[in-house]
Design a protein around this motif. Sequence first.
Motif, mmCIF file in Angstrom:
data_model
loop_
_atom_site.group_PDB
_atom_site.id
_atom_site.type_symbol
_atom_site.label_atom_id
_atom_site.label_comp_id
_atom_site.label_asym_id
_atom_site.label_seq_id
_atom_site.Cartn_x
_atom_site.Cartn_y
_atom_site.Cartn_z
ATOM 1 N N THR A 3 0.815 -1.225 0.000
ATOM 2 C CA THR A 3 0.000 0.000 0.000
ATOM 3 C C THR A 3 0.845 1.269 0.000
ATOM 4 O OG1 THR A 3 -0.141 -0.099 2.422
ATOM 5 C CG2 THR A 3 -1.911 -1.169 1.165
ATOM 6 N N THR A 4 2.148 1.143 0.039
ATOM 7 C CA THR A 4 3.033 2.309 0.034
ATOM 8 C C THR A 4 4.061 2.161 -1.083
ATOM 9 O OG1 THR A 4 4.604 1.299 1.576
ATOM 10 C CG2 THR A 4 2.763 2.541 2.526
ATOM 11 N N ILE A 5 4.703 3.278 -1.426
ATOM 12 C CA ILE A 5 5.731 3.263 -2.461
ATOM 13 C C ILE A 5 6.909 2.390 -2.030
ATOM 14 C CG2 ILE A 5 7.362 4.666 -3.743
ATOM 15 C CD1 ILE A 5 4.493 5.064 -4.601
ATOM 16 N N THR A 6 7.258 2.479 -0.753
ATOM 17 C CA THR A 6 8.367 1.659 -0.250
ATOM 18 C C THR A 6 8.042 0.174 -0.355
ATOM 19 O OG1 THR A 6 9.003 3.417 1.281
ATOM 20 C CG2 THR A 6 9.860 1.208 1.716
ATOM 21 N N GLY A 7 6.827 -0.189 0.011
ATOM 22 C CA GLY A 7 6.425 -1.589 -0.078
ATOM 23 C C GLY A 7 6.409 -2.087 -1.512
ATOM 24 N N LEU A 8 5.949 -1.231 -2.437
ATOM 25 C CA LEU A 8 5.943 -1.618 -3.847
ATOM 26 C C LEU A 8 7.362 -1.807 -4.374
ATOM 27 C CD1 LEU A 8 4.399 -2.109 -6.482
ATOM 28 C CD2 LEU A 8 4.473 0.376 -6.891
ATOM 29 N N ALA A 9 8.277 -0.918 -3.970
ATOM 30 C CA ALA A 9 9.669 -1.044 -4.396
ATOM 31 C C ALA A 9 10.290 -2.323 -3.854
ATOM 32 C CB ALA A 9 10.462 0.173 -3.937
ATOM 33 N N LEU A 10 10.024 -2.642 -2.600
ATOM 34 C CA LEU A 10 10.557 -3.878 -2.022
ATOM 35 C C LEU A 10 9.986 -5.109 -2.725
ATOM 36 C CD1 LEU A 10 10.510 -3.005 1.788
ATOM 37 C CD2 LEU A 10 12.497 -3.130 0.268
ATOM 38 N N LEU A 11 8.717 -5.060 -3.110
ATOM 39 C CA LEU A 11 8.110 -6.187 -3.824
ATOM 40 C C LEU A 11 8.775 -6.387 -5.183
ATOM 41 C CD1 LEU A 11 5.878 -8.335 -3.922
ATOM 42 C CD2 LEU A 11 4.397 -6.612 -4.988
ATOM 43 N N LEU A 12 9.032 -5.276 -5.896
ATOM 44 C CA LEU A 12 9.698 -5.382 -7.186
ATOM 45 C C LEU A 12 11.112 -5.940 -7.033
ATOM 46 C CD1 LEU A 12 8.558 -2.074 -8.931
ATOM 47 C CD2 LEU A 12 7.794 -4.398 -9.409
ATOM 48 N N VAL A 13 11.819 -5.479 -6.012
ATOM 49 C CA VAL A 13 13.170 -5.981 -5.774
ATOM 50 C C VAL A 13 13.143 -7.470 -5.473
ATOM 51 C CG1 VAL A 13 15.123 -5.874 -4.166
ATOM 52 C CG2 VAL A 13 14.110 -3.768 -5.041
ATOM 53 N N LEU A 14 12.143 -7.904 -4.733
ATOM 54 C CA LEU A 14 12.056 -9.307 -4.359
ATOM 55 C C LEU A 14 11.683 -10.198 -5.543
ATOM 56 C CD1 LEU A 14 12.068 -11.502 -2.161
ATOM 57 C CD2 LEU A 14 9.660 -10.967 -1.735
ATOM 58 N N LEU A 15 10.814 -9.711 -6.429
ATOM 59 C CA LEU A 15 10.260 -10.571 -7.471
ATOM 60 C C LEU A 15 10.935 -10.441 -8.830
ATOM 61 C CD1 LEU A 15 6.413 -10.299 -6.801
ATOM 62 C CD2 LEU A 15 8.027 -12.025 -6.006
ATOM 63 N N LEU A 16 11.611 -9.332 -9.106
ATOM 64 C CA LEU A 16 12.124 -9.099 -10.454
ATOM 65 C C LEU A 16 13.102 -10.169 -10.926
ATOM 66 C CD1 LEU A 16 11.845 -7.219 -12.824
ATOM 67 C CD2 LEU A 16 13.692 -5.820 -11.909
ATOM 68 N N PRO A 17 14.116 -10.574 -10.145
ATOM 69 C CA PRO A 17 14.993 -11.652 -10.617
ATOM 70 C C PRO A 17 14.245 -12.971 -10.858
ATOM 71 C CG PRO A 17 16.022 -10.473 -8.815
ATOM 72 C CD PRO A 17 14.602 -10.014 -8.875
ATOM 73 N N GLY A 18 13.295 -13.304 -9.975
ATOM 74 C CA GLY A 18 12.526 -14.526 -10.167
ATOM 75 C C GLY A 18 11.656 -14.476 -11.402
ATOM 76 N N LEU A 19 11.070 -13.318 -11.686
ATOM 77 C CA LEU A 19 10.279 -13.180 -12.904
ATOM 78 C C LEU A 19 11.167 -13.291 -14.144
ATOM 79 C CD1 LEU A 19 7.837 -10.302 -11.875
ATOM 80 C CD2 LEU A 19 7.312 -12.728 -12.144
ATOM 81 N N THR A 20 12.382 -12.757 -14.057
ATOM 82 C CA THR A 20 13.331 -12.917 -15.167
ATOM 83 C C THR A 20 13.625 -14.382 -15.409
ATOM 84 O OG1 THR A 20 14.347 -10.780 -14.611
ATOM 85 C CG2 THR A 20 15.614 -12.286 -15.998
ATOM 86 N N TYR A 21 13.832 -15.119 -14.339
ATOM 87 C CA TYR A 21 14.057 -16.565 -14.451
ATOM 88 C C TYR A 21 12.870 -17.260 -15.114
ATOM 89 C CZ TYR A 21 14.165 -21.413 -12.885
ATOM 90 O OH TYR A 21 14.113 -22.778 -12.839
ATOM 91 N N ALA A 22 11.650 -16.899 -14.707
ATOM 92 C CA ALA A 22 10.459 -17.539 -15.265
ATOM 93 C C ALA A 22 10.308 -17.227 -16.751
ATOM 94 C CB ALA A 22 9.217 -17.083 -14.497
ATOM 95 N N PHE A 23 10.562 -15.974 -17.154
ATOM 96 C CA PHE A 23 10.428 -15.598 -18.561
ATOM 97 C C PHE A 23 11.436 -16.342 -19.429
ATOM 98 C CE2 PHE A 23 8.701 -11.252 -17.086
ATOM 99 C CZ PHE A 23 7.421 -11.781 -17.022
ATOM 100 N N VAL A 24 12.692 -16.379 -18.999
ATOM 101 C CA VAL A 24 13.727 -17.055 -19.796
ATOM 102 C C VAL A 24 13.470 -18.557 -19.838
ATOM 103 C CG1 VAL A 24 16.192 -17.530 -19.978
ATOM 104 C CG2 VAL A 24 15.408 -15.258 -19.295
#
Length: 227
Positions: A3-24
């Motif tokens: 619900t906050t910008i900080t929380g959204l940034a932390l979620l992106l940091v947590l998920l972005l490498p894993g999403l890259t793995y899933a796409f490749v």
Amino acid sequence: MPTTITGLALLLVLLLPGLTYAFVRERKGSERRLTPFRETGAVVFCSVLTELAALALFAVMRGLRPDLTPDVGRLIREGSTYARIHYVELAWWAGGLLLLACVFAALIAALIGGRPHSSATSAWWIMFEKWYPGENPIVGCTLEDGSYIEGQQASFNVSSDDSPDRDLVLVHPLKYRAPGATETHDLPWGMACISARRIVTMLVSYPPAPEQEGEAGAAQASAPAAS
């Protein structure tokens, strides 16, 4: 959901490498339909693993060249005071480490995602990719009406489910035998799409392996000439 910008940034940091793995992985290997729990777990696990690897490299660089890296001790002790003064440096390093983690995730997916285990693939994947990947073999299909069509494999559905709701694309040279006929003839078309639902039997012809060709050539060279 954050619900906050900080929380959204932390979620992106947590998920972005894993999403890259899933796409490749989806691009390199057989498409598997995992449960939401397993898919989420794989994404989070890969993100945490690659980010820890990136942080480990940062720790090594911090030990070797502390003058080129942010002072983590001061950041922990002073918090926002240190961050406001060195926000540009921290932003560059945070972005670089996140990018490095994504690179690690893509490399992992490219190394292990392209050769899935046979138990996690379809019969089509085993026939077209397991033994001679990228060869585009000659494929012959006997259809349910008794007809036969043959051509070079151009594309197939990579889903791991052996579902009848998918298609196989063959390209020139195409050959066809009508139901009840005994001879095949060339088709004047460049491409054909066959529904898996209509296929009864599929035959695949691969080129001989290089070592087999070498052995055959050596055997012919060593064989005595007929008088």
